[in-house]
Design a protein around this motif. Structure first.
Motif, short mmCIF file in Angstrom:
data_model
loop_
_atom_site.label_atom_id
_atom_site.label_comp_id
_atom_site.label_asym_id
_atom_site.label_seq_id
_atom_site.Cartn_x
_atom_site.Cartn_y
_atom_site.Cartn_z
N UNK A 122 -57.50 -25.14 73.67
CA UNK A 122 -58.82 -24.62 74.01
C UNK A 122 -59.00 -23.17 73.56
N UNK A 123 -57.98 -22.37 73.73
CA UNK A 123 -58.08 -20.97 73.29
C UNK A 123 -58.16 -20.89 71.77
N UNK A 162 -53.48 -18.16 72.76
CA UNK A 162 -52.34 -18.01 73.67
C UNK A 162 -51.21 -18.90 73.17
N UNK A 163 -49.99 -18.53 73.53
CA UNK A 163 -48.84 -19.35 73.15
C UNK A 163 -48.23 -19.99 74.39
N UNK A 164 -47.24 -20.83 74.17
CA UNK A 164 -46.62 -21.58 75.26
C UNK A 164 -46.04 -20.65 76.31
N UNK A 192 -64.15 -25.30 75.70
CA UNK A 192 -64.26 -25.89 77.03
C UNK A 192 -64.39 -24.87 78.14
N UNK A 193 -64.31 -25.36 79.36
CA UNK A 193 -64.38 -24.45 80.51
C UNK A 193 -63.21 -23.49 80.52
N UNK A 194 -62.10 -23.94 79.97
CA UNK A 194 -60.89 -23.12 79.96
C UNK A 194 -61.09 -21.81 79.21
N UNK A 195 -61.74 -21.87 78.04
CA UNK A 195 -61.82 -20.65 77.22
C UNK A 195 -63.25 -20.28 76.83
N UNK A 196 -64.12 -21.27 76.59
CA UNK A 196 -65.54 -20.93 76.41
C UNK A 196 -66.06 -20.33 77.70
N UNK A 197 -65.57 -20.85 78.82
CA UNK A 197 -65.94 -20.31 80.11
C UNK A 197 -66.66 -21.33 80.96
#
Length: 359
Positions: free
Chosen positions: A169-170, A185-187, A303-308
């Motif tokens: 997502x990021x 982001x990484x693991x 998504x909600x994770x990174x788009x917000x």
């Protein structure tokens, strides 16, 4: 039979707009919208919003919004179904046009969530749970954690498995100018982030902020039209098996055949919800969805994770993005798709809406 189309759409980047009130957010989204499309023949305005009375001390916001955007004489109503408010707003507008009551409806999704500390915000969100849970201090994070634990046990996966969602997502969000968290982001970053409700970590949670998005529904087809083939709804309590019964019901009701040319946008309030939605909707086999994310056009916005996560406005972002993808105007990561599946839901999948769109 009357057909229903999304003829135009607009949104602002999701962010923390400390200098704006809830009406300013709509005005900014409407400026972009008005600049490209004719919106002079609107029969009704439907506003999707979840928390304005609690977070903004504002009631009767629909007619106030209508006045702010220069439509004081257009009837305006607000609908509220928590973070699935946009889904019920679309269902309401779609049904009214389909029945012949009206020809054109402006759907506005807006949420202002950054005026208070997170503790106050999440206390408001916790009211979505039943009274027993709410008054005993159980949060949506806690329920997501229980679902995640059950999933990990059933399918023998660990935190690395769920980290795949945040990483993907990021990555998608870095290309989206409307996204809130536009960085990769990484693991290591994901699995070592702050514990929110064990095993749910910070990067397993959709990032809440402010936003406003608009779509114009009409019975008239234009060059920028996207057809709403069908919208179905379902309601069921979550189960700790783990599963999402409401999404499984959508799959059976919608009867949509998913192909490589299908774009998918889901309500990924938590990484566990992303996995369950992808599996219950029939996209992937149970227990394996987050291993195969490069094989499907899912949440290209981040998504909600990174788009917000813009609360009651979230579904309008999903719809606006799907509309822009299908007509080829989305400014972020693009996909060559012929149709779209949008799943609108509250954060725990109790109430869900499945929307089938095509060019």
């Amino acid at each position: 039979m009357t057909e229903v189309y999304i003829n135009s759409s607009s949104m602002i980047p999701i962010d923390r707009y400390y200098e704006y009130d809830i009406y300013d957010l709509v005005i900014e989204a409407y400026k972009n919208f008005e600049g490209e499309y004719d919106v002079n023949n609107i029969d009704l305005i439907v506003v999707a919003n979840a928390y304005s009375q609690k977070l903004n001390n504002a009631s009767l916001i629909a007619p106030k919004i209508a006045e702010k955007i220069g439509k004081p004489n257009v009837p305006a109503i607000k609908v509220d179904n928590a973070d699935a408010s946009g889904g019920v707003a679309l269902l309401t507008a779609y049904s009214m046009i389909k029945s012949g009551m009206v020809n054109s409806i402006l759907i506005i999704g807006v949420e202002k969530q950054s005026d208070y500390p997170s503790k106050y915000l999440y206390d408001a969100i916790a009211t979505n749970l039943d009274d027993y849970m709410y008054y005993n201090g159980i949060s949506s994070h806690s329920v997501a954690a229980l679902l995640m634990r059950q999933y990990m046990k059933k399918y023998n996966v660990d935190g690395n498995y769920f980290a795949n969602w945040a990483i993907k997502m990021h990555k998608n969000a870095t290309e989206n100018p409307f996204a809130y968290l536009r960085f990769p982001v990484d693991l290591n970053t994901v699995i070592n982030s702050q514990i929110i409700s064990d095993p749910v970590r910070l990067f397993d949670v959709g990032a809440r902020a402010d936003g406003a998005a608009i779509v114009l529904l009409s019975s008239n087809k234009t060059e920028s039209s996207v057809k709403i083939n069908r919208i179905v709804s379902a309601q069921a309590r979550y189960e700790f098996s783990p599963s999402l019964p409401s999404v499984k019901m959508l799959r059976n009701k919608l009867g949509m055949r998913l192909t490589e040319k299908t774009g998918i946008d889901i309500h990924d309030s938590y990484s566990i919800m992303a996995a369950l939605m992808l599996e219950e909707s029939g996209v992937f086999e149970s227990g394996k969805s987050l291993y195969n994310l490069d094989n499907v056009n899912v949440n290209l916005s981040g998504g909600l994770k990174a788009r917000g996560h813009a609360g009651g406005a979230t579904t309008l972002y999903q719809l606006a993005e799907a509309h822009m993808q299908l007509i080829g105007s989305f400014k972020g990561k693009k996909a060559n798709v012929d149709d779209y599946l949008v799943i609108s839901s509250d954060d725990l999948g109790i109430v869900s809406y499945g929307i089938s769109l095509s060019r």
